[in-house]
Design a protein around this motif. Structure first.
Motif, PDB file in Angstrom:
ATOM      1  N   VAL A 139      54.384  23.206  28.308  1.00 28.02           N
ATOM      2  CA  VAL A 139      54.355  21.842  28.842  1.00 28.02           C
ATOM      3  C   VAL A 139      54.007  20.842  27.747  1.00 28.02           C
ATOM      4  O   VAL A 139      54.649  19.788  27.622  1.00 28.02           O
ATOM      5  CB  VAL A 139      53.356  21.746  30.011  1.00 28.02           C
ATOM      6  CG1 VAL A 139      53.074  20.277  30.350  1.00 28.02           C
ATOM      7  CG2 VAL A 139      53.897  22.469  31.232  1.00 28.02           C
ATOM      8  N   ILE A 140      52.993  21.153  26.937  1.00 27.86           N
ATOM      9  CA  ILE A 140      52.566  20.223  25.889  1.00 27.86           C
ATOM     10  C   ILE A 140      53.671  20.038  24.862  1.00 27.86           C
ATOM     11  O   ILE A 140      53.945  18.917  24.419  1.00 27.86           O
ATOM     12  CB  ILE A 140      51.273  20.725  25.206  1.00 27.86           C
ATOM     13  CG1 ILE A 140      50.136  20.847  26.226  1.00 27.86           C
ATOM     14  CG2 ILE A 140      50.879  19.793  24.063  1.00 27.86           C
ATOM     15  CD1 ILE A 140      49.881  19.605  27.036  1.00 27.86           C
ATOM     16  N   ASP A 165      42.222   7.871  20.149  1.00 31.82           N
ATOM     17  CA  ASP A 165      42.019   9.309  20.286  1.00 31.82           C
ATOM     18  C   ASP A 165      43.237  10.063  19.747  1.00 31.82           C
ATOM     19  O   ASP A 165      43.450  10.074  18.555  1.00 31.82           O
ATOM     20  CB  ASP A 165      41.704   9.694  21.725  1.00 31.82           C
ATOM     21  CG  ASP A 165      40.211   9.584  22.021  1.00 31.82           C
ATOM     22  OD1 ASP A 165      39.413   9.478  21.075  1.00 31.82           O
ATOM     23  OD2 ASP A 165      39.837   9.603  23.202  1.00 31.82           O
ATOM     24  N   LEU A 166      44.055  10.605  20.616  1.00 31.22           N
ATOM     25  CA  LEU A 166      45.090  11.527  20.152  1.00 31.22           C
ATOM     26  C   LEU A 166      46.501  10.965  20.197  1.00 31.22           C
ATOM     27  O   LEU A 166      47.460  11.712  20.016  1.00 31.22           O
ATOM     28  CB  LEU A 166      45.041  12.802  21.007  1.00 31.22           C
ATOM     29  CG  LEU A 166      43.716  13.550  20.984  1.00 31.22           C
ATOM     30  CD1 LEU A 166      43.774  14.775  21.862  1.00 31.22           C
ATOM     31  CD2 LEU A 166      43.356  13.937  19.561  1.00 31.22           C
ATOM     32  N   GLU A 167      46.650   9.668  20.420  1.00 31.64           N
ATOM     33  CA  GLU A 167      48.015   9.165  20.575  1.00 31.64           C
ATOM     34  C   GLU A 167      48.191   7.812  19.891  1.00 31.64           C
ATOM     35  O   GLU A 167      47.256   7.032  19.760  1.00 31.64           O
ATOM     36  CB  GLU A 167      48.366   9.033  22.069  1.00 31.64           C
ATOM     37  CG  GLU A 167      49.852   8.917  22.320  1.00 31.64           C
ATOM     38  CD  GLU A 167      50.245   9.356  23.718  1.00 31.64           C
ATOM     39  OE1 GLU A 167      51.408   9.160  24.085  1.00 31.64           O
ATOM     40  OE2 GLU A 167      49.392   9.899  24.436  1.00 31.64           O
ATOM     41  N   HIS A 181      54.886  18.268  20.108  1.00 31.99           N
ATOM     42  CA  HIS A 181      53.912  18.948  19.254  1.00 31.99           C
ATOM     43  C   HIS A 181      53.263  20.080  20.042  1.00 31.99           C
ATOM     44  O   HIS A 181      53.244  20.073  21.269  1.00 31.99           O
ATOM     45  CB  HIS A 181      52.823  17.988  18.777  1.00 31.99           C
ATOM     46  CG  HIS A 181      53.308  16.923  17.843  1.00 31.99           C
ATOM     47  ND1 HIS A 181      53.676  17.171  16.543  1.00 31.99           N
ATOM     48  CD2 HIS A 181      53.478  15.587  18.035  1.00 31.99           C
ATOM     49  CE1 HIS A 181      54.054  16.047  15.962  1.00 31.99           C
ATOM     50  NE2 HIS A 181      53.953  15.068  16.844  1.00 31.99           N
ATOM     51  N   SER A 182      52.696  21.037  19.315  1.00 31.33           N
ATOM     52  CA  SER A 182      52.023  22.157  19.962  1.00 31.33           C
ATOM     53  C   SER A 182      50.663  21.725  20.503  1.00 31.33           C
ATOM     54  O   SER A 182      50.105  20.699  20.103  1.00 31.33           O
ATOM     55  CB  SER A 182      51.832  23.300  18.964  1.00 31.33           C
ATOM     56  OG  SER A 182      50.882  22.936  17.967  1.00 31.33           O
ATOM     57  N   ALA A 183      50.133  22.548  21.400  1.00 31.80           N
ATOM     58  CA  ALA A 183      48.793  22.272  21.916  1.00 31.80           C
ATOM     59  C   ALA A 183      47.754  22.307  20.792  1.00 31.80           C
ATOM     60  O   ALA A 183      46.828  21.487  20.761  1.00 31.80           O
ATOM     61  CB  ALA A 183      48.437  23.291  23.005  1.00 31.80           C
ATOM     62  N   MET A 184      47.914  23.244  19.844  1.00 34.17           N
ATOM     63  CA  MET A 184      46.960  23.332  18.738  1.00 34.17           C
ATOM     64  C   MET A 184      47.030  22.101  17.837  1.00 34.17           C
ATOM     65  O   MET A 184      46.016  21.715  17.236  1.00 34.17           O
ATOM     66  CB  MET A 184      47.204  24.597  17.917  1.00 34.17           C
ATOM     67  CG  MET A 184      46.640  25.850  18.540  1.00 34.17           C
ATOM     68  SD  MET A 184      44.879  25.752  19.030  1.00 34.17           S
ATOM     69  CE  MET A 184      44.089  25.255  17.493  1.00 34.17           C
ATOM     70  N   TYR A 185      48.198  21.471  17.735  1.00 37.60           N
ATOM     71  CA  TYR A 185      48.293  20.230  16.957  1.00 37.60           C
ATOM     72  C   TYR A 185      47.321  19.194  17.517  1.00 37.60           C
ATOM     73  O   TYR A 185      46.592  18.536  16.757  1.00 37.60           O
ATOM     74  CB  TYR A 185      49.711  19.683  17.005  1.00 37.60           C
ATOM     75  CG  TYR A 185      49.836  18.246  16.529  1.00 37.60           C
ATOM     76  CD1 TYR A 185      50.024  17.950  15.188  1.00 37.60           C
ATOM     77  CD2 TYR A 185      49.759  17.176  17.430  1.00 37.60           C
ATOM     78  CE1 TYR A 185      50.137  16.640  14.739  1.00 37.60           C
ATOM     79  CE2 TYR A 185      49.856  15.865  17.002  1.00 37.60           C
ATOM     80  CZ  TYR A 185      50.050  15.606  15.659  1.00 37.60           C
ATOM     81  OH  TYR A 185      50.150  14.298  15.226  1.00 37.60           O
TER      82      TYR A 185
END
Length: 282
Positions: free
Chosen positions: A217-218, A70-72, A224-228
């Motif tokens: 927090v993100i 997924d995202l990591e 990285h930004s939340a939008m990233y």
């Protein structure tokens, strides 16, 4: 298999995938692989994206691999425990020739609410491995003892969840631990809802915090930004749709809730360097 990137338990020959020397059992509830060596380059390709429709529990016995789930990004080696919820997206950066795993693919009756990737202690890993062999022994009895099999699987899932919680309790910095917990919750929500929701206030509302606090927090937890992370999740969904379906570009744009096909094309090109059409040809 028409769509090899859709890695469903019912769409692959598990014995071929796991290797001739592995042990494979499959039934309506689950599949079990002992001693699997999934290094066959005709199926797994570095840089390719795969979607896993069913939950999986894998114990990394030997070798190394670098993957995105997924995202990591993660590095797998002996002692790594991987529990994935349904529809996780997997991308290999590198998979070693000597990789060996034991695993369970859960087809029904087992609920996995979150993905967990953690490094278990030698003692905890050995206990999970013994549970895996016990599961094999019970599952292969005749007649099939469904209730006993499902109880063992649920116990293993609960044990992985316990190992994760225990690892959090060893973190000395409580604030950092809370930030990481919020980051994990955010990524889980993004993975579930990114096709419909691409705005930070939605996720902040789900987490009962302000958009500003979520963004801070993100950024602090991940660099990285939340939008990233939202954009990365959308790109992964787009890649899967481009490689596993015959949907036209405008249909994918509609499914991912872009205003129009040019908006989707521009977004995909900006994030990947390729147009959707160019990516589909790779």
């Amino acid at each position: 298999m028409n769509n090899p990137q859709l890695f469903s338990l019912d769409s692959v020959n598990l014995q071929y995938l796991a290797g001739a020397d592995s042990h494979v059992f499959t039934c309506d509830d689950l599949s079990i692989i002992l001693g699997g060596r999934p290094s066959d380059k005709t199926f797994f390709h570095e840089g390719e994206v795969y979607q896993l429709p069913e939950p999986r529990l894998l114990l990394f016995i030997n070798g190394e691999a670098d993957v995105h789930l997924d995202l990591e990004q993660y590095h797998f080696e002996r002692g790594t425990v991987i529990l994935t919820m349904p529809d996780v997206i997997l991308e290999f950066e590198h998979i070693g020739e000597d990789v060996e795993v034991c695993g369970i693919g859960m087809k029904s009756a087992i609920h996995v609410a979150e993905s967990i990737i953690t490094r278990a202690s030698a003692k905890d890993f050995e206990l999970l491995l013994r549970s895996m062999y016990l599961l094999w022994d019970v599952a292969t009895l005749s007649p099939y003892r469904r209730d006993a099999v499902l109880h063992i699987v649920r116990a293993m899932v609960a044990d992985v969840q316990y190992i994760k919680q225990a690892s959090y309790s060893t973190v000395n910095n409580a604030t950092r631990s809370r930030h990481q917990e919020l980051f994990q919750q955010f990524k889980t929500l993004v993975s579930r809802h990114c096709e419909q929701q691409r705005n930070i206030p939605y996720y902040a509302d789900q987490l009962h915090i302000t958009p500003h606090h979520l963004s801070a927090v993100i950024s602090r937890a991940s660099g990285h930004s939340a939008m990233y992370w939202i954009n990365r999740a959308i790109v992964l969904r787009a890649k899967v749709l481009l490689h596993t379906t015959d949907l036209l570009t405008y249909e994918i744009a509609e499914r991912l809730h872009f205003a129009n096909p040019p908006a989707f094309n521009n977004f995909f090109k900006r994030e990947t360097g390729l147009t959707p059409k160019e990516y589909r040809k790779t």
